[in-house]
Design a protein around this motif. Structure first.
Motif, mmCIF file in Angstrom:
data_model
loop_
_atom_site.group_PDB
_atom_site.id
_atom_site.type_symbol
_atom_site.label_atom_id
_atom_site.label_comp_id
_atom_site.label_asym_id
_atom_site.label_seq_id
_atom_site.Cartn_x
_atom_site.Cartn_y
_atom_site.Cartn_z
ATOM 1 N N ALA A 1 0.825 -1.211 0.000
ATOM 2 C CA ALA A 1 0.000 0.000 0.000
ATOM 3 C C ALA A 1 0.863 1.267 0.000
ATOM 4 C CB ALA A 1 -0.929 -0.004 1.208
ATOM 5 N N HIS B 1 -0.542 4.953 -0.730
ATOM 6 C CA HIS B 1 -1.712 4.848 0.130
ATOM 7 C C HIS B 1 -1.254 4.444 1.524
ATOM 8 C CE1 HIS B 1 -3.726 5.250 -3.597
ATOM 9 N NE2 HIS B 1 -3.309 4.078 -4.037
ATOM 10 N N ASN C 1 -1.605 3.023 4.507
ATOM 11 C CA ASN C 1 -2.486 2.089 5.209
ATOM 12 C C ASN C 1 -1.940 1.843 6.605
ATOM 13 O OD1 ASN C 1 -4.104 0.032 6.062
ATOM 14 N ND2 ASN C 1 -3.434 -1.460 4.538
ATOM 15 N N ALA D 1 -10.107 -3.327 4.252
ATOM 16 C CA ALA D 1 -9.223 -2.275 3.719
ATOM 17 C C ALA D 1 -9.936 -1.443 2.667
ATOM 18 C CB ALA D 1 -7.961 -2.899 3.129
ATOM 19 N N THR E 1 -10.752 2.934 1.745
ATOM 20 C CA THR E 1 -10.430 3.328 0.373
ATOM 21 C C THR E 1 -11.643 3.962 -0.283
ATOM 22 O OG1 THR E 1 -9.148 1.297 0.350
ATOM 23 C CG2 THR E 1 -9.292 2.514 -1.700
ATOM 24 N N LEU F 1 -7.227 8.680 4.345
ATOM 25 C CA LEU F 1 -7.077 7.227 4.495
ATOM 26 C C LEU F 1 -6.349 6.901 5.794
ATOM 27 C CD1 LEU F 1 -7.466 4.600 2.722
ATOM 28 C CD2 LEU F 1 -5.062 4.822 2.184
ATOM 29 N N THR G 1 -8.081 4.399 8.483
ATOM 30 C CA THR G 1 -7.482 3.094 8.731
ATOM 31 C C THR G 1 -7.066 2.971 10.198
ATOM 32 O OG1 THR G 1 -5.390 3.986 7.899
ATOM 33 C CG2 THR G 1 -6.686 2.656 6.396
ATOM 34 N N TYR H 1 -7.912 0.853 -5.724
ATOM 35 C CA TYR H 1 -8.740 -0.171 -5.081
ATOM 36 C C TYR H 1 -8.033 -1.525 -5.063
ATOM 37 C CZ TYR H 1 -12.950 2.685 -4.612
ATOM 38 O OH TYR H 1 -13.848 3.629 -4.219
ATOM 39 N N MET I 1 -5.130 -1.502 -2.457
ATOM 40 C CA MET I 1 -5.590 -1.578 -1.074
ATOM 41 C C MET I 1 -6.196 -2.952 -0.783
ATOM 42 S SD MET I 1 -4.824 0.931 0.824
ATOM 43 C CE MET I 1 -5.963 0.820 2.206
ATOM 44 N N SER J 1 -3.343 -5.275 -0.275
ATOM 45 C CA SER J 1 -2.711 -5.015 1.023
ATOM 46 C C SER J 1 -3.547 -5.628 2.149
ATOM 47 C CB SER J 1 -2.565 -3.511 1.209
ATOM 48 O OG SER J 1 -2.104 -3.214 2.493
#
Lengths: 307, 503, 370
Positions: free
Chosen positions: C79, C84, C86, C130, C134, C144, C148, C245, C248, C251
């Protein structure tokens, strides 16, 4: 629900709001200078630990508060220097600082006090309580029962920060740093210094939050006792648009979320209610984010049509 | 005695000599134009004068006294102010707040905003530059923002004003107003340095002109004693080689744009009912002052910005508002206007940069799997072909010089062998060697029977390469010329929003 | 061809040297803290390393501990490298673990089928968990990072509720935990003593698989470029939302898989707080950042950091030094890495600035960058 129950909930909201409010104020200062500080959580936790440690040895409220504020400030300063001067990535600094503080406090808890989990008792003193309304006025008495000076000071701090940012010249410069760093630098403001000072100040405010957390109603330190309040503060600050007076409202909202999750435990299973504040945080962020996004776009469209 | 004197200023960056013993003087009330091509060292010289850079050697004298400027504040203290090309404004603040910044009126410890508004109004009155002090800067058009910059400098009590390429972002009307302002200020006794590479501005306002080339002063004369041709010869240093334009048979229509409307960044209809076409075998230029919708037009064609209405066809395929990949699939490649914003990633390696878009096409990959060896040899060959100077394909893009980075982007887009190439500001910020290389590559593309849409704010570039030229003004096509009937004056007039006389 | 190979080697050396320096500094800081709390750092470290990497029994524990850490690190790298952030790996792992235990306990059928279903279910649960943040980021531009993070707490409390009430093994009075899964479902242990199971092999396979996906597929390329510069990716025809998408989901699925392996390979049941309290996700994330998203470096650092934790437990028993010393060392290594990366970027920034000068004030074709 009886009215007495309601009053006690309001009282609990007021108490739960204080740490979040301080952290939110700290967070918005970072927002104003455009530093993404995810270490608020660690700043609160280290302050709580430092305050309780000094409290344990000295039984002095003043020294404990000073220790908490200093510890928060130091962590804030380190975060600021790392991010601003050493150009370290905000996410990595914040995450590792939070983990470092969390392991360091647990480590020291054992080294200093030979205990695990939490530290309480031993004649440690709590913050001074504000004078309350007489018991003959049960509603007001109930609402303001057991509030400390720090609970009141949170709101004063919000107003002071508002005046500083929006009414004074240094505050004007602080805000300009976050809005346009390059322009501000070219106009002679010491940009890096301002940013580091703001992050340090956020540490100090989180420090007050940490003190309120561990020396408010019950005098206790628990491992990881900040429990995501630093993150909630980030949500609260963004909800308030980083405005100090808005921060009061948004902090009260999150204070309500925390207080209600405790209050609801008598009706719903505790493990479920404990997750409420976090669910509410996500929901409120999603809704406000959606509205903001829509509004910005509509603004564009409207302006486009006028032309 | 001159008001400001620069003596033998030399500035060296590493191995590069940006300024080589440059001397120059400015008298009180004078408008001095400093002209030269990109990279001639004008900006460096002015940064030294304004304290943003320190000279490697040489001295600055103000009123006969030797000065050392460590930062802009020192220069401001000596009455030197600079209106920068990129405005140093805080957009969310009001006009008044921006103007009084760093010298704010105070009431005790508080910022006296009422006084700031009054001061601004007085300043506007004094110089005849009117603007609403309460308006937020972000709501002001570019021309007014520049006015704020000027007022800011005047509020600092500057006697010497440096304008760095001030018309680059302005519309023609705004440019005219600016030139008027410059004249007025000089009339009030201010001394002005105007940095530009637009000679018409020089002849419009300057008293004297200094020409720079390759970091040296190659000409210094009163404006009355020189002319357009002499100045352009001095700037370039040689007669521009007449580029040999290959004759290519014109083919079918490749790009067709019909009544396209695109909304730009919030404020306006950036592309307003534009129609045009590009045929195979030709280079079509779009001339215009930047900010007249060119950038939005390109982004709409490439699928990065949605079109409100109208249509874009490439090779007869309707591509309006399709995703960028589908548009590319229909036969488009594009050299973007900002290579670091769109054209590459600084952290990406040369190899990664070169295979963008081709990465999921044969022969570089099949079924989502990359063929590393093929990629490797493809990239090495491409980079060699385009004379990119690099040490390793695993080098990061951010480590390359601007010219080399642009060559990588160019190489990638040309190697896609698409029938239609957009080249947006392909030579911005490049040195002359690299510029010639890029031009050569575009002509080669034409020779191969493909077509090129060249968008450039450098009129000379458009005129020397294009077979056909559109002039873009305020989101519309203001005029269309062929190579034969393109006259600089007419183009210039249309670019500035004027109308050609019907003959 | 030759010069290109040296280029790759130089790049590799550069990536390796930063974390190594940081590691040394982190160990030094740990030594300082031990010294200040009255212990001999050398002696302590020798015990710490002996009882984590050298002694076979402890090595077994280290690798057992590392199994989920490796996968969490990989999950984070997938990620983060795509841009992203995460921070919800823990929550995603909890979801995977809970799903796995529910299927493991209540699904009838042959062991093979149950295991497969639990595996797929856990991955799906992690991926879905996850995808919620997203989706929120995509639709209402909510950070995000924040969502998260919050979702870790939610997953934790809800899983605790599940194992304390509906799924609780009523025979255990004190602890809130489920029953054990059937013996036939448990992963094979690799050695007769020690808990190390085939789960470790699965995590190494995950490393290899992700390495291949990241470096040899166009999806890996696209997600990496999106992380570097989303504009560039979009311009080059990458469908950036789809990639977001997918990234994530991948991940989250790996995190969910880690939860499954932890339940079926090591713990055989789910007890309240078991994933959060062990800090797998955070250790993994640190390994991922210190290893700069390189799967094999993550494998290495996951084992190294897990070893520190196991060694830390030994210190607690032998010297009374709290085991958190391991976390202090680990997080300070990450802190040092952050500055190193910073200096790295700082240099790059300087280069960019000098390059800008070059563009405005240069007369010769520039060739100083190399």
């Amino acid at each position: 629900m009886t009215s007495a129950y309601l009053i006690s909930i309001i009282n609990s909201i007021l108490r739960m709001t204080t740490p979040i409010l301080f952290a939110t104020l700290g967070c918005l200062l970072c927002n104003k200078v455009n530093v993404f500080n995810i270490a608020l959580e660690g700043q609160m936790l280290i302050a709580a630990f430092a305050a309780i440690s000094v409290n344990y040895y000295t039984h002095s409220i003043l020294l404990s508060m000073l220790a908490g504020v200093a510890a928060g400030g130091i962590v804030g300063f380190i975060v600021g220097v790392f991010q601003v001067k050493l150009k370290a990535k905000d996410m990595i600094v914040g995450t590792s600082m939070n983990l470092l503080v969390s392991s360091f406090t647990s480590y020291m808890l054992y080294v200093l006090f030979a205990t695990r989990g939490s530290l309480t008792g031993n004649g440690m003193v709590g913050l001074h309580k504000i004078p309350n309304f007489p018991e003959s006025m049960p509603v007001l008495y109930g609402m303001f029962k057991n509030l400390t000076y720090l609970d009141v000071f949170g709101y004063i701090a919000a107003v002071l920060i508002f005046i500083f940012l929006y009414r004074t010249v240094p505050g004007f410069h602080v805000m300009s740093v976050g809005l346009n760093k390059e322009a501000t630098r070219s106009l002679g403001t010491k940009v890096d210094m301002t940013q580091i000072l703001a992050v340090t100040m956020s540490g100090i405010l989180c420090g007050l939050g940490g003190v309120a957390l561990c020396m408010g109603n019950v005098v206790i330190f628990t491992e990881g006792m900040s429990a995501g309040r630093g993150y909630m503060a980030m949500a609260a600050s963004s909800l308030a648009g980083a405005h100090p007076l808005g921060a009061i409202l948004s902090s009260l909202f999150f204070g309500t979320a925390v207080a209600s999750s405790i209050a609801l435990q008598s009706y719903i299973n505790g493990q479920i209610t404990l997750s409420f504040p976090y669910i509410m945080t996500i929901l409120i962020m999603a809704v406000s984010g959606y509205i903001k996004y829509r509004r910005e776009n509509r603004h564009h469209i409207r302006k486009g049509k006028m032309k | 005695m001159p008001l400001v004197e620069l003596k033998d200023i030399t500035k060296v960056y590493g191995t590069l000599i940006a300024n080589d013993k440059v001397s120059l003087e400015l008298n009180k009330g004078e408008i001095l134009a400093v002209v030269g091509e990109n990279g001639a060292g004008k900006s460096t010289l002015m940064k030294i004068m304004y304290g943003l850079e320190q000279p490697t050697s040489g001295d600055i004298y103000v009123n006969g006294e030797k000065q050392r400027f460590h930062d802009p504040l020192d220069a401001i203290g000596k009455g030197i102010g600079m209106v920068q090309q990129h405005f140093m404004l805080i957009e969310q603040f009001t006009v008044a707040e921006n103007i009084v910044y760093s010298k704010e009126p105070r009431k005790g410890m508080f910022f006296d905003r009422t006084a700031a508004i009054r001061i601004t109004e007085e300043l506007c009155e004094k110089y005849g530059l009117y603007i609403d002090p309460r308006e937020k800067v972000k709501n002001c058009p570019v021309g007014l923002q520049q006015r704020i910059e000027i007022l800011k400098v005047l509020y600092q009590e500057a006697e010497i004003l440096i304008f760095d390429e001030p018309s680059a972002v302005l519309t023609p009307q705004e440019t005219n107003q600016l030139l008027d302002t410059i004249r007025t200020l000089a009339g009030m006794g201010k001394s002005i340095i105007l940095i530009t590479h637009k000679l018409n501005e020089v002849f419009a306002v300057a008293d004297r002109v200094v020409v720079m080339r390759h970091g040296q002063v190659v000409g210094n004369m009163p404006i009355k004693e020189t002319n357009f041709d002499e100045l352009s010869f001095l700037m370039v240093g040689r007669q521009l080689t007449n580029t040999v334009i290959p004759e290519v048979e014109k083919g079918a229509v490749c790009l067709e744009v019909n009544d396209l409307h695109v909304t730009g960044a919030g404020s306006k209809e950036a592309v307003d009912g534009l129609s045009m076409h590009v045929d195979r075998g030709e280079i079509v230029g779009i001339a215009g002052v930047s900010g007249n919708g060119q950038s939005e037009l390109i982004r709409a064609i490439t699928g990065l910005l949605p079109a409100e209405s109208g249509s874009v066809k490439i090779n007869g395929i309707e591509v309006t508002n399709l995703p960028p990949r589908d548009i590319r699939d229909s036969g488009l490649s594009c050299i973007p206007e900002d290579r670091y914003l769109w054209g590459c990633a600084r952290e990406a390696t040369l190899e990664e940069t070169c295979i963008m878009y081709l990465h999921n096409k044969e022969p570089l990959s099949t079924g989502g799997w990359l063929h590393k060896k093929k990629i490797h040899s493809f990239v090495s060959e491409t980079l060699e072909d385009f004379d990119v100077r690099y040490t390793s394909v695993f080098q990061k893009m951010g480590e390359l010089s601007g010219g080399n980075a642009q060559k990588v982007v160019l190489a990638r887009e040309v190697m896609q062998h698409s029938p239609f190439l957009i080249a947006a500001e392909p030579t911005r910020g490049l040195d002359i060697g690299a510029i010639e290389y890029v031009h050569h590559a575009l002509l080669e593309k034409k020779k191969a029977g493909d077509c090129v849409l060249l968008v450039s704010s450098e009129l000379s570039e458009v005129m020397s390469l294009s077979d056909r030229i559109y002039v873009m003004y305020d989101g519309r096509i203001a005029g269309e010329f062929t190579r034969e009937n393109a006259v600089e004056e007419s183009l210039g007039l249309l670019m500035m929003g004027g109308k050609l006389n019907e003959a | 061809m030759k010069r290109k190979d040296t280029g790759r080697l130089a790049a590799l050396l550069n990536t390796v040297s930063l974390p190594v320096i940081a590691t040394i500094l982190g160990l030094l800081l740990g030594a300082l803290i031990m010294f200040l709390s009255g212990h001999d750092p050398l002696k302590v470290y020798s015990v710490m390393f002996d009882k984590s990497f050298i002694n076979v029994n402890y090595l077994n524990q280290t690798l057992t501990k590392a199994t989920p850490v490796i996968m969490c690190g990989i999950s984070g790298a997938v990620a983060w490298r795509a841009g992203h952030i995460n921070l919800g790996i823990e929550g995603q792992m909890v979801c995977g673990g809970i799903t796995a235990i529910i299927i493991g306990l209540y699904m009838p059928g042959p062991a093979f089928l149950v295991t497969l279903c639990a595996c797929v279910g856990a991955c799906a649960a992690g991926a879905l968990y996850a995808l919620i943040p997203t989706f929120l980021q995509d639709k209402s531009h909510v950070s995000l990072i924040m969502v998260t993070l919050m979702m870790n707490y939610i997953a934790n409390y809800l899983s605790t509720y599940l194992v304390s009430f509906p799924l609780k093994d009523t025979s255990s009075v004190n602890a809130n935990q489920t029953m054990f899964i059937d013996d036939s479902l448990k992963f094979t242990r690799l050695f007769s003593n020690g808990q190390l199971s085939t789960g470790f092999i699965l995590s190494v396979l995950t490393v290899i698989a992700v390495y291949l996906v990241m470096n040899y597929t166009s999806f890996g390329y696209e997600s990496k470029m999106s992380g570097f510069n989303p504009n560039f990716a979009k311009y080059g025809g990458v469908r950036e939302r789809r990639v977001m998408y997918l990234t994530m989901a991948l991940s989250g699925a790996i995190a969910g898989f880690a939860g499954f392996v932890e339940v079926f390979g090591t713990k055989y049941r789910y007890s309240s707080n078991m994933i959060a309290s062990s800090g797998y996700a955070w250790t993994g994330l640190m390994a991922s950042l210190v290893g700069q998203y390189n799967p094999f470096a993550i494998l290495f650092y996951s084992i190294f950091f897990s070893g520190l934790t196991i060694g830390g437990q030994a210190l607690q028993r032998d010297f009374g030094i709290p085991l958190q010393i391991a976390d202090i060392i680990t997080s300070s290594i990450m802190l040092f890495v952050s500055i190193n990366i910073g200096i790295h970027l700082f240099r790059a920034g300087k280069k960019q600035r000098s390059e800008k000068k070059e563009e405005t004030g240069n007369k010769t074709p520039a060739k100083e960058a190399a």
